[in-house]
Design an enzyme around this catalytic site. Sequence first.
Site, short mmCIF file in Angstrom:
data_model
loop_
_atom_site.label_atom_id
_atom_site.label_comp_id
_atom_site.label_asym_id
_atom_site.label_seq_id
_atom_site.Cartn_x
_atom_site.Cartn_y
_atom_site.Cartn_z
N ASP A 30 0.85 -1.19 0.00
CA ASP A 30 0.00 0.00 0.00
C ASP A 30 0.89 1.25 0.00
O ASP A 30 1.88 1.32 0.72
CB ASP A 30 -0.93 0.00 1.23
CG ASP A 30 -2.06 1.00 1.09
OD1 ASP A 30 -3.22 0.55 0.99
OD2 ASP A 30 -1.78 2.22 1.06
N ASN A 85 -12.51 -3.48 2.69
CA ASN A 85 -13.43 -2.35 2.87
C ASN A 85 -14.43 -2.35 1.72
O ASN A 85 -14.06 -2.52 0.55
CB ASN A 85 -12.65 -1.04 2.88
CG ASN A 85 -11.72 -0.93 4.07
OD1 ASN A 85 -12.00 -1.46 5.14
ND2 ASN A 85 -10.60 -0.24 3.89
N GLN A 92 -14.40 2.31 1.43
CA GLN A 92 -13.75 1.82 0.21
C GLN A 92 -13.50 3.01 -0.69
O GLN A 92 -14.45 3.67 -1.13
CB GLN A 92 -14.61 0.78 -0.51
CG GLN A 92 -13.94 0.27 -1.79
CD GLN A 92 -14.77 -0.75 -2.55
OE1 GLN A 92 -15.88 -1.10 -2.14
NE2 GLN A 92 -14.25 -1.24 -3.65
N HIS A 98 -10.23 -5.19 -3.19
CA HIS A 98 -8.88 -5.46 -2.71
C HIS A 98 -8.91 -5.87 -1.26
O HIS A 98 -9.73 -5.39 -0.48
CB HIS A 98 -7.97 -4.23 -2.89
CG HIS A 98 -8.57 -2.97 -2.35
ND1 HIS A 98 -9.54 -2.25 -3.04
CD2 HIS A 98 -8.37 -2.30 -1.19
CE1 HIS A 98 -9.87 -1.19 -2.33
NE2 HIS A 98 -9.19 -1.21 -1.20
N LEU A 99 -8.00 -6.74 -0.93
CA LEU A 99 -7.85 -7.22 0.44
C LEU A 99 -6.64 -6.51 1.05
O LEU A 99 -5.58 -6.44 0.43
CB LEU A 99 -7.64 -8.74 0.39
CG LEU A 99 -7.43 -9.55 1.65
CD1 LEU A 99 -7.86 -10.98 1.38
CD2 LEU A 99 -5.97 -9.52 2.05
N HIS A 100 -6.83 -5.95 2.25
CA HIS A 100 -5.70 -5.35 2.98
C HIS A 100 -5.09 -6.41 3.89
O HIS A 100 -5.82 -7.11 4.63
CB HIS A 100 -6.18 -4.21 3.88
CG HIS A 100 -6.69 -3.00 3.16
ND1 HIS A 100 -5.93 -1.85 2.97
CD2 HIS A 100 -7.89 -2.73 2.59
CE1 HIS A 100 -6.64 -0.94 2.32
NE2 HIS A 100 -7.85 -1.45 2.09
P1 AMP Z 1 -9.70 1.34 0.46
O1 AMP Z 1 -9.94 2.53 1.34
O2 AMP Z 1 -10.00 0.04 1.16
O3 AMP Z 1 -10.36 1.47 -0.88
O4 AMP Z 1 -8.12 1.27 0.21
C1 AMP Z 1 -7.49 1.76 -0.92
C2 AMP Z 1 -6.03 1.71 -0.62
O5 AMP Z 1 -5.30 1.86 -1.83
C3 AMP Z 1 -5.54 2.82 0.30
O6 AMP Z 1 -5.00 2.26 1.48
C4 AMP Z 1 -4.49 3.56 -0.53
O7 AMP Z 1 -3.40 3.99 0.22
C5 AMP Z 1 -4.10 2.51 -1.55
N1 AMP Z 1 -3.58 3.01 -2.80
C6 AMP Z 1 -4.12 3.95 -3.61
N2 AMP Z 1 -3.34 4.12 -4.69
C7 AMP Z 1 -2.31 3.26 -4.59
C8 AMP Z 1 -1.18 2.95 -5.40
N3 AMP Z 1 -0.93 3.58 -6.57
N4 AMP Z 1 -0.31 2.00 -4.97
C9 AMP Z 1 -0.54 1.37 -3.81
N5 AMP Z 1 -1.60 1.61 -3.00
C10 AMP Z 1 -2.46 2.54 -3.38
#
Ligand code: AMP
Length: 112
Positions: A30, A85, A92, A98-100
């Site tokens: 991330d 999320n 989200q 996506h899985l964190h």
């Molecule tokens: P969510 O809030 O669950 O949709 O998480 C999206 C995640 O994507 C966030 O934690 C961001 O920091 C991450 N993110 C957004 N753009 C990028 C990127 N180019 N490379 C890696 N992570 C990213």
Amino acid sequence: MDDCIFCKIAQGKIPAKRLAEDADMLAFPDVEPQAPVHVLVIPKKHVPSLHDVQDWSLVGRMHALALKVARDQGIADSGFRVLINTGADGVQTVGHVHLHLLGGRTMLWPPG
Ligand code: AMP
């Protein structure tokens, strides 16, 4: 999807450190880590959210890839969290499921 940032990462059009992958999914760090280890696991195919999943085995295999990354990153024994999320209240922010994977410190509960 032409304007999907995670599709572009999956296709190699936006750089990301490819920690693990197979034909169907990819794990990468991330960009704004919320823990010492914060990795995202995505399907390479565009799936907007959990609502749109058709192949549920893929979601199971995304967890298996997250476990592999947790082992590779040395946090499997200390513990970790995986979460997806979904929607506005789930915060989200990227419309590609996506899985964190989070670990390397004690995770707060409830997460807030
Ligand atoms: P969510 O809030 O669950 O949709 O998480 C999206 C995640 O994507 C966030 O934690 C961001 O920091 C991450 N993110 C957004 N753009 C990028 C990127 N180019 N490379 C890696 N992570 C990213």
